[in-house]
Design an enzyme around this catalytic site. Structure first.
Site, PDB file in Angstrom:
ATOM      1  N   LYS A   5     -13.079   4.608  -7.265  1.00 16.40           N
ATOM      2  CA  LYS A   5     -12.451   4.765  -5.968  1.00 16.40           C
ATOM      3  C   LYS A   5     -13.506   4.510  -4.913  1.00 16.40           C
ATOM      4  O   LYS A   5     -14.405   5.320  -4.697  1.00 16.40           O
ATOM      5  CB  LYS A   5     -11.901   6.181  -5.859  1.00 16.40           C
ATOM      6  N   ARG A  60      -3.679   8.235   5.526  1.00 10.48           N
ATOM      7  CA  ARG A  60      -4.048   9.515   6.150  1.00 10.48           C
ATOM      8  C   ARG A  60      -2.947   9.986   7.098  1.00 10.48           C
ATOM      9  O   ARG A  60      -2.737  11.174   7.257  1.00 10.48           O
ATOM     10  CB  ARG A  60      -5.398   9.379   6.852  1.00 10.48           C
ATOM     11  N   ARG A 101     -15.800  10.005   3.594  1.00 15.05           N
ATOM     12  CA  ARG A 101     -15.885  10.405   2.194  1.00 15.05           C
ATOM     13  C   ARG A 101     -16.995   9.662   1.462  1.00 15.05           C
ATOM     14  O   ARG A 101     -16.989   9.564   0.257  1.00 15.05           O
ATOM     15  CB  ARG A 101     -14.563  10.114   1.496  1.00 15.05           C
ATOM     16  N   GLU A 111     -18.830   5.242 -13.902  1.00 16.42           N
ATOM     17  CA  GLU A 111     -17.746   6.192 -13.646  1.00 16.42           C
ATOM     18  C   GLU A 111     -16.643   6.073 -14.711  1.00 16.42           C
ATOM     19  O   GLU A 111     -16.110   7.064 -15.186  1.00 16.42           O
ATOM     20  CB  GLU A 111     -17.120   5.951 -12.270  1.00 16.42           C
ATOM     21  N   LYS A 136      -9.320   1.362  -7.436  1.00 18.23           N
ATOM     22  CA  LYS A 136      -8.697   1.550  -6.127  1.00 18.23           C
ATOM     23  C   LYS A 136      -9.698   1.244  -5.037  1.00 18.23           C
ATOM     24  O   LYS A 136     -10.819   1.757  -5.143  1.00 18.23           O
ATOM     25  CB  LYS A 136      -8.259   3.017  -6.063  1.00 18.23           C
ATOM     26  N   SER A 165      -2.609   1.857   0.851  1.00 14.08           N
ATOM     27  CA  SER A 165      -1.819   1.783   2.073  1.00 14.08           C
ATOM     28  C   SER A 165      -2.220   0.621   2.980  1.00 14.08           C
ATOM     29  O   SER A 165      -1.367  -0.094   3.497  1.00 14.08           O
ATOM     30  CB  SER A 165      -1.918   3.112   2.824  1.00 14.08           C
ATOM     31  N   TYR A 169       3.148   0.549  -2.847  1.00 20.30           N
ATOM     32  CA  TYR A 169       4.249   0.901  -1.936  1.00 20.30           C
ATOM     33  C   TYR A 169       5.352  -0.151  -1.972  1.00 20.30           C
ATOM     34  O   TYR A 169       6.482   0.128  -1.610  1.00 20.30           O
ATOM     35  CB  TYR A 169       3.713   1.087  -0.506  1.00 20.30           C
TER      36      TYR A 169
HETATM   37  C1  PBG Z   1      -6.873  11.379  -2.014  1.00 21.28           C
HETATM   38  C2  PBG Z   1      -6.186  10.056  -1.954  1.00 21.28           C
HETATM   39  C3  PBG Z   1      -6.324   9.074  -0.971  1.00 21.28           C
HETATM   40  C4  PBG Z   1      -5.482   8.030  -1.333  1.00 21.28           C
HETATM   41  C5  PBG Z   1      -4.853   8.396  -2.514  1.00 21.28           C
HETATM   42  N1  PBG Z   1      -5.314   9.644  -2.900  1.00 21.28           N
HETATM   43  C6  PBG Z   1      -7.073   9.108   0.309  1.00 21.28           C
HETATM   44  C7  PBG Z   1      -8.537   9.086   0.350  1.00 21.28           C
HETATM   45  O1  PBG Z   1      -9.215   9.158  -0.657  1.00 21.28           O
HETATM   46  O2  PBG Z   1      -9.041   9.035   1.450  1.00 21.28           O
HETATM   47  C8  PBG Z   1      -5.300   6.764  -0.563  1.00 21.28           C
HETATM   48  C9  PBG Z   1      -4.156   5.929  -0.966  1.00 21.28           C
HETATM   49  C10 PBG Z   1      -3.736   4.885  -0.006  1.00 21.28           C
HETATM   50  O3  PBG Z   1      -4.451   4.519   0.939  1.00 21.28           O
HETATM   51  O4  PBG Z   1      -2.624   4.383  -0.188  1.00 21.28           O
HETATM   52  N2  PBG Z   1      -5.942  12.405  -2.223  1.00 21.28           N
END
Ligand code: PBG
Length: 316
Positions: free
Chosen positions: A187, A197, A210, A226, A241, A267, A306
């Site tokens: 990630k 968000r 983060r 990882e 991701k 997203s 999505y």
């Molecule tokens: C954390 C989480 C995130 C997303 C999925 N799980 C946000 C992040 O890590 O900041 C993002 C997914 C997306 O952008 O569609 N719970």
């Protein structure tokens, strides 16, 4: 070999089927009708009843897997609405299992950022840094709550060290050996999570980010580390991701491991295609399809996207 649809379909190396997709669904506590998300056009926060209704509609198009993101009515520093008895994620899982039984896979995000008032994926120590081990304990509680509600796969997405092993141990010792783990192994700290968000009403306190726990997108080898760690700790599937800008990573992981590899078209990837489509610059359905094929071609067996909510139109 390219002259007709029939011959092109005959020799196509990659296809996209609705059953390979996972639809993310935001279920928000304390609302009584769907709320549209301005940064994710076409996507909503649902109340429990309308979430089930939307899942039923999408299921009828062949999508059989759902990833639930609970959005609580109230947040606190320890994210307690994420693991309290009647938390919205577990209530949603139970409602989905009631509706679909074994015909659908019900997955749930397992992370604290949707539930904490500071917006971080874990609890904070005295210095304001995420406390890895204290967070693991709360992830264990979330996993058990979701398992009791009937979840098929938990999706730990918080990038705490040792989270997969800890959650596997918690599930096994409570007898939930059949609950699987879809690990968000890779990630990246990506700007593409921006619209998400809004979907979970998160803003990170003091303009924070983060980068302390998500991966640096300039790096490849730590991604491999990882994945190896997560598989050793008991991950049943690993996820990369975001997806579209990380096709090289999906391919490297595919070549390395033998567990299924999932990819999350996040997203921002959705919103960019959507926005260009709405502006008339591109054909949204065509580019959505092309993007999904690219992710499959890179080696993903399943895609969290999505676009799953309108896959019938995209594949038409
Ligand atoms: C954390 C989480 C995130 C997303 C999925 N799980 C946000 C992040 O890590 O900041 C993002 C997914 C997306 O952008 O569609 N719970």
């Amino acid at each position: 070999m390219r002259s007709t649809v029939a011959v092109r379909d005959l020799v196509a190396e990659v296809s996209v089927a609705p059953a390979e997709l996972i639809l993310p669904l935001f279920v928000r506590e304390g609302i009584d009708k769907p709320i549209p998300l301005s940064t994710l056009p076409g996507i909503f926060q649902y109340d429990l009843e309308s979430a089930v209704k939307e899942a039923r509609r999408v299921f009828s198009t062949g999508v059989k897997s759902f990833m639930i993101f609970g959005v609580p009515a109230e947040k606190d520093s320890r994210g307690s609405r994420g693991y309290s008895d009647d938390n919205i994620t577990s209530r949603s899982i139970a409602a989905f299992k009631d509706e679909f039984g074994e015909n659908a896979l019900v997955m749930a995000d397992l992370c604290l950022d949707e539930f904490t008032d500071h917006g971080h994926c874990g609890v904070l120590d005295d210095r304001g840094c995420v406390d890895n081990d204290a967070t693991l304990e709360l992830y264990g509680r979330m996993a058990l709550s979701q398992a009791r509600a009937g979840v098929d796969f938990v999706g730990p997405s918080g990038m705490m060290d040792g989270q997969v092993g800890y959650i596997r141990g918690a599930l096994d010792s409570a007898g939930f050996t059949n609950v699987g783990i879809l690990a968000y192994s890779i990630k990246y700290a990506s700007g593409l999570y921006g619209p998400f968000r809004e979907a979970v009403n998160v803003s990170i306190a003091n303009g924070g980010d983060r980068k302390g726990y998500q991966q640096d997108f300039r790096n490849v080898s730590e991604a491999i580390t990882e994945v190896e760690l997560d598989i050793a700790e008991g991950a049943d599937m690993v996820m990369v991701k975001p997806a579209g800008m990380y096709l090289d990573i999906i391919r490297s992981v595919r070549n390395l491991v033998s567990v299924p590899v999932a990819a999350y078209q996040v997203s921002g990837e959705y919103s960019m295609i959507k926005a260009a489509g709405v502006a008339g610059y591109i054909d949204e359905a065509a580019i959505a399809y092309e993007s999904l094929v690219a992710i499959k071609r890179a080696g993903a067996s399943s895609i969290l996207t999505y676009f799953a909510h309108r896959i019938d139109e995209i594949l038409a």
